[in-house]
Design an enzyme around this catalytic site. Structure first.
Site, PDB file in Angstrom:
ATOM      1  N   GLU A  14       3.769 -93.826  92.864  1.00 48.72           N
ATOM      2  CA  GLU A  14       2.341 -93.506  92.946  1.00 48.72           C
ATOM      3  C   GLU A  14       2.008 -93.218  94.410  1.00 48.72           C
ATOM      4  O   GLU A  14       2.025 -92.074  94.831  1.00 48.72           O
ATOM      5  CB  GLU A  14       1.502 -94.663  92.381  1.00 48.72           C
ATOM      6  CG  GLU A  14       0.069 -94.281  92.107  1.00 48.72           C
ATOM      7  CD  GLU A  14      -0.619 -95.287  91.185  1.00 48.72           C
ATOM      8  OE1 GLU A  14      -1.830 -95.150  91.024  1.00 48.72           O
ATOM      9  OE2 GLU A  14       0.058 -96.186  90.648  1.00 48.72           O
ATOM     10  N   GLU A  58      -2.303-106.375  93.423  1.00 50.48           N
ATOM     11  CA  GLU A  58      -3.131-105.438  92.661  1.00 50.48           C
ATOM     12  C   GLU A  58      -3.966-106.157  91.604  1.00 50.48           C
ATOM     13  O   GLU A  58      -5.114-105.784  91.347  1.00 50.48           O
ATOM     14  CB  GLU A  58      -2.231-104.401  91.982  1.00 50.48           C
ATOM     15  CG  GLU A  58      -2.978-103.359  91.171  1.00 50.48           C
ATOM     16  CD  GLU A  58      -2.044-102.282  90.632  1.00 50.48           C
ATOM     17  OE1 GLU A  58      -2.549-101.220  90.225  1.00 50.48           O
ATOM     18  OE2 GLU A  58      -0.809-102.498  90.620  1.00 50.48           O
TER      19      GLU A  58
END
Length: 864
Positions: A470, A744
């Site tokens: 990502e 996260e």
């Protein structure tokens, strides 16, 4: 009770008046000694005043600009207190070295000694004589390999000055006579390549000695062609499949002769060489047995992208870590632990057999059993492969980067020697400006985690995560963390660069992509409220942090287009027509939630709040920019947006329909509620926190502001309870489990040690936005005018902290605050105020004192 107040003004004296004021921290275009400044752009300079006196204010300055010993321009003695954004009111020539000198006068009549700074300009827009050279891969789904370039040069005499200008499709590395040019990595950086490509400038005078010179370069895929996004390599998106170089060397000889060496068909190139593969997700392969296969370079057509001078600090290496532990896992894996989740690459020194292959994998955590864990990397291989030459080899895979704490080593027989390995930390090299410490070791580690997550995700652009498949410039993440970032680093130029890419990628209807630069080219949606509002919130917060109104001028059209797009999508000023993609992302949710305990906030409600916030920012910006009619229009629209919110989402008694922490936080933070309903909304927020056992249940939208809102409405005690909560979900929970960066998810690792699969980064700064509250409320430093020209010192003690100290460097200098407390009552306070500023200081005796520059101490004696 308080018995007596003691005020201590900590003064320094000096023998001579000439020592009473000095100038430091000279910056040109916001940078330290920049090379390649755009000669066509207005140039501003700045400095900081230092003085042992109190209440020091600059009253005048004098600037002299020289080039080659010749005076180009003088400001004369200019009466002004401006020391941060001072224009050089003269035109600049391209490709020229300059020195500017400043001296200042203060309000005591003191005059500083002159201090100088150097800079050089880059090429004129029509100054490029070079051609693009390189190689194109025919299959658009094929990841290109690195391409090498070389040219031999015989110098015509003694070199007086030599400047090298370069850029590429891909990331480049330049060498002269095998020596690396410059100290930066991953150049030219990531921009919206189809619109804008940066170039860099290097002073290579000292590298050009008389006689023959070998110029060489390598271009690797980088962000341009590695393939970004999700899935297997052939499914990832890329800007192109050409590896291309643009190179221009301007030489000035001592005899006055000038020579320009450019990339063209006279160069050689090779598609083979030591670095055989280098992509951002899958890693780098270095084969020291691989020969070059040189052939004439191919000239490639130029594309339509504008080539622009760099405006931000490059990626550099400033930290190198040694392993803290070497061990074998239960599975028999040889693993090195560097003790810190970081971003960069490893460096290996080794002597082995020719052709011997060493493989190094990267991981952020170990699994429950203590084995190497890479499942959260998803499709990214994150693998370094080294093929040995048989001699004393040094491997440093610096044409990619990894997010890791641990490395697994394969291909080395016997025990590993930790001294052969190091971890090289890479980040955008802006100044570190913040310092924080307290009596609570867990909170100190939390701040360390925030800082390391900040460093690791600010590698040329602000990314969501630095390790998996990502590593994208998610707009929301950047927005949520921006204000925390300003307390930790000087990020004004970093974000000015990124905001240009945001303008480049804004869709024709005014929408903002979810990621910038937009590798999906508009196909991933452009209406994610909370995320897309970065286009208004970041410029405004940038202006407040750094005092530069030009950022609003540069971004105003983009900001306005976004708000007009939202208002155009409303149904009677209610934004419920867009299917919001993200909402309060990663809010706390209960597994197998049968009783509705999960903290679900209506996406449409959240979107309405952010629309109101963006509309107000555009109105305020228009007002500042002298656009009175537009300001009046957007203020009127704001009133209607607020009215629609009240009618749709708030009961007459003040209950907000979602009844979540995030719902109350956003309504209060963005001013959606009338005055008479605000305190009761804060009361409901505090009650909700208590209901959940003082656990934070917010996701990405609510987390940045929950403690701020609580403190604003008299609930700092609740904010501290949330801060210090040790069980999940909380900020301290990961700290207790050994985290060294921000996770996260609130529960990336479960209490039983199991790891959540799939989307699960262990270096994801969004929840680190609590750092803003630590500086602004716990320490108590809050700006009251742009750039901290004025600010308040209003610390909120609590949580049984015995002391807390924080500082940050503003455009005027360092602000420092330290307090000590008995219980929740502050008994001593130290404050440092930089020259040219004033602060309203909330003193321990309850008084608010307006003070000028200096260092002050305040204390109270407490009586039982």
């Amino acid at each position: 009770m308080r018995k007596i107040s003691i005020i201590l003004a900590l003064l320094c004296t000096a023998a001579a008046a000439s020592a009473q004021v000095s100038v430091s921290h000279l910056r040109t275009a916001g940078l330290d000694k920049p090379l390649g400044v755009d000669p066509s752009a207005p140039l501003r300079v700045g400095w900081m005043l230092d003085s042992p006196r109190h209440d020091v204010v600059q009253q005048a300055y004098e600037i002299t600009l020289k080039s080659g010993g010749r005076t180009i321009w003088k400001s004369g003695k200019t009466v002004s207190d401006n020391s941060t954004l001072v224009p050089l009111e003269t035109s600049l020539q391209p490709g020229t070295a300059y020195t500017w000198t400043v001296r200042v006068w203060n309000n005591y009549g003191d005059v500083s000694k002159p201090v100088s700074a150097e800079f050089s300009t880059g090429l004129a827009k029509d100054g490029w004589k070079a051609s693009w050279i390189g190689l194109t891969w025919d299959n658009p789904k094929t990841v290109p390999g690195p391409v090498y370039f070389r040219k031999s040069l015989k110098l015509s005499g003694r070199v007086k000055r030599a400047m090298l200008y370069a850029t590429s499709h891909g990331i480049y590395e330049l060498r002269i006579n095998a020596d690396k040019v410059g100290d930066s990595y991953l150049a030219p950086g990531w921009t919206s390549y189809h619109k804008t490509i940066q170039y860099q400038a290097y002073d290579v005078t000292s590298m050009l000695r008389s006689g023959g010179v070998e110029l060489s370069a390598m271009v690797a895929p980088g962000w341009y062609a590695s393939g970004m996004g999700w899935g297997e390599p052939d499914k990832r998106l890329r800007y192109g499949t050409d590896m291309a170089l643009l190179y221009q060397l301007e030489i000035e000889y001592s005899n006055g002769k000038r020579e320009t060496i450019v990339s063209d068909g006279s160069w050689d190139m090779s598609a083979t060489g030591p670095v055989t593969a280098a992509t951002l997700y899958d890693g780098e392969t270095i084969d020291l047995t691989m020969p070059y296969e040189w052939k004439p370079a191919t000239v490639l057509p130029a594309n339509d992208a504008e080539i622009v001078a760099s405006v931000a600090e490059p990626v550099r290496v400033r930290t190198v870590l040694s392993p803290v532990k070497c061990f074998t896992t239960p599975k028999g894996e040889k693993v090195l632990d560097f003790g810190q989740n970081l971003v960069g690459w490893e460096k290996l020194r080794i002597k082995g057999r020719k052709g011997q292959v060493v493989r190094i994998s990267h991981a952020e955590v170990l699994d429950k059993e203590g084995n190497f864990y890479t499942a959260n990397m998803r499709q990214a291989k994150v693998l370094s492969t080294f093929v040995l030459s048989g001699g004393n080899d040094v491997f440093e895979p610096c044409h990619t980067f990894y997010g890791f704490r641990y490395i697994r080593v394969e291909g080395i027989e016997g025990e590993l020697d930790p001294a052969d390995f190091s971890a090289v930390v890479a980040d955008s090299s802006f100044d570190t400006v913040g310092e924080f410490t307290s009596s609570n070791k867990l909170v100190n580690q939390l701040q360390s985690n925030i800082y390391w997550g900040f460093k690791g995700n600010f590698v040329d652009i602000p990314t969501d995560c630095p390790q998996r498949d990502e590593r994208l410039g998610w707009t929301g993440d950047a927005e949520f963390f921006f204000r925390t970032a300003t307390f930790n680093g000087k990020v004004d130029n970093f974000f000015r660069k990124w905001l240009r890419s945001l303008r480049d990628d804004q869709t024709p209807r005014g929408g903002i992509p979810s990621v910038v630069p937009d590798i999906f080219f508009g196909h991933m949606g452009d209406y994610g409220c909370g995320w897309a509002d970065c286009c208004t919130i970041i410029p405004w917060q940038h202006y407040m942090a750094y005092g530069d109104i030009e950022i609003l001028r540069e971004q105003y059209a983009s900001m306005k287009a976004w708000v007009d797009f939202l208002l155009g999508k409303c149904d009677n000023y209610l934004l419920n027509t867009l299917n919001q993609p993200y909402g309060d992302w990663l809010f706390w949710s209960q597994d197998n939630d049968r009783s509705g305990e999960s903290a679900v906030t209506s996406k449409a409600l959240a979107a309405q709040c952010f629309m109101a916030g963006s509309t107000e920012i555009v109105a305020k910006s228009a007002e500042l920019l002298g656009k009175a009619d537009e300001a009046a229009h957007y203020y009127a629209e704001l009133g209607k947006v607020r009215e629609a919110f009240m009618n749709e989402y708030v009961t007459p008694n003040g209950l907000i329909s979602s009844d979540t922490q995030t719902a109350y936080v956003l309504a209060l933070y963005f001013g959606l509620l009338p005055e008479n309903l605000r305190q009761q909304a804060a009361d409901r927020l505090a009650a909700n926190a208590k209901k959940y056992g003082y656990h934070v249940t917010t996701g990405f939208l609510g987390t940045p502001h929950i403690c701020e809102v609580l403190s604003e409405y008299g609930y700092s005690d609740v904010a501290y309870k949330l801060l210090l909560q040790e069980s999940c979900p909380s900020w301290i929970y990961p700290v207790k489990l050994g985290a060294t960066t921000i996770w996260e998810r609130w529960d990336s690792i479960k209490p039983d040690g199991s790891i959540i699969g799939g989307m699960n980064s262990f270096n994801h700064y969004s929840y680190g936005s609590i750092g803003d509250w630590l500086y602004r409320y716990a320490v108590g430093i809050r700006e009251t005018s742009p750039g901290y020209r004025s600010f308040t010192v209003d610390p909120h003690a609590g949580g049984a902290f015995k002391f807390m100290e924080g500082s940050t460097v503003t455009p005027y200098g360092r602000i420092r605050v330290k307090w000590e407390a008995d219980g929740d009552v502050i008994r001593s306070l130290e404050v440092s105020i930089p020259a040219g500023t004033r602060a309203d200081v909330h003193c321990p005796d309850g008084r608010i004192r307006n003070l000028g520059s200096g260092t002050y101490g305040f204390g109270v004696e407490l009586e039982d």
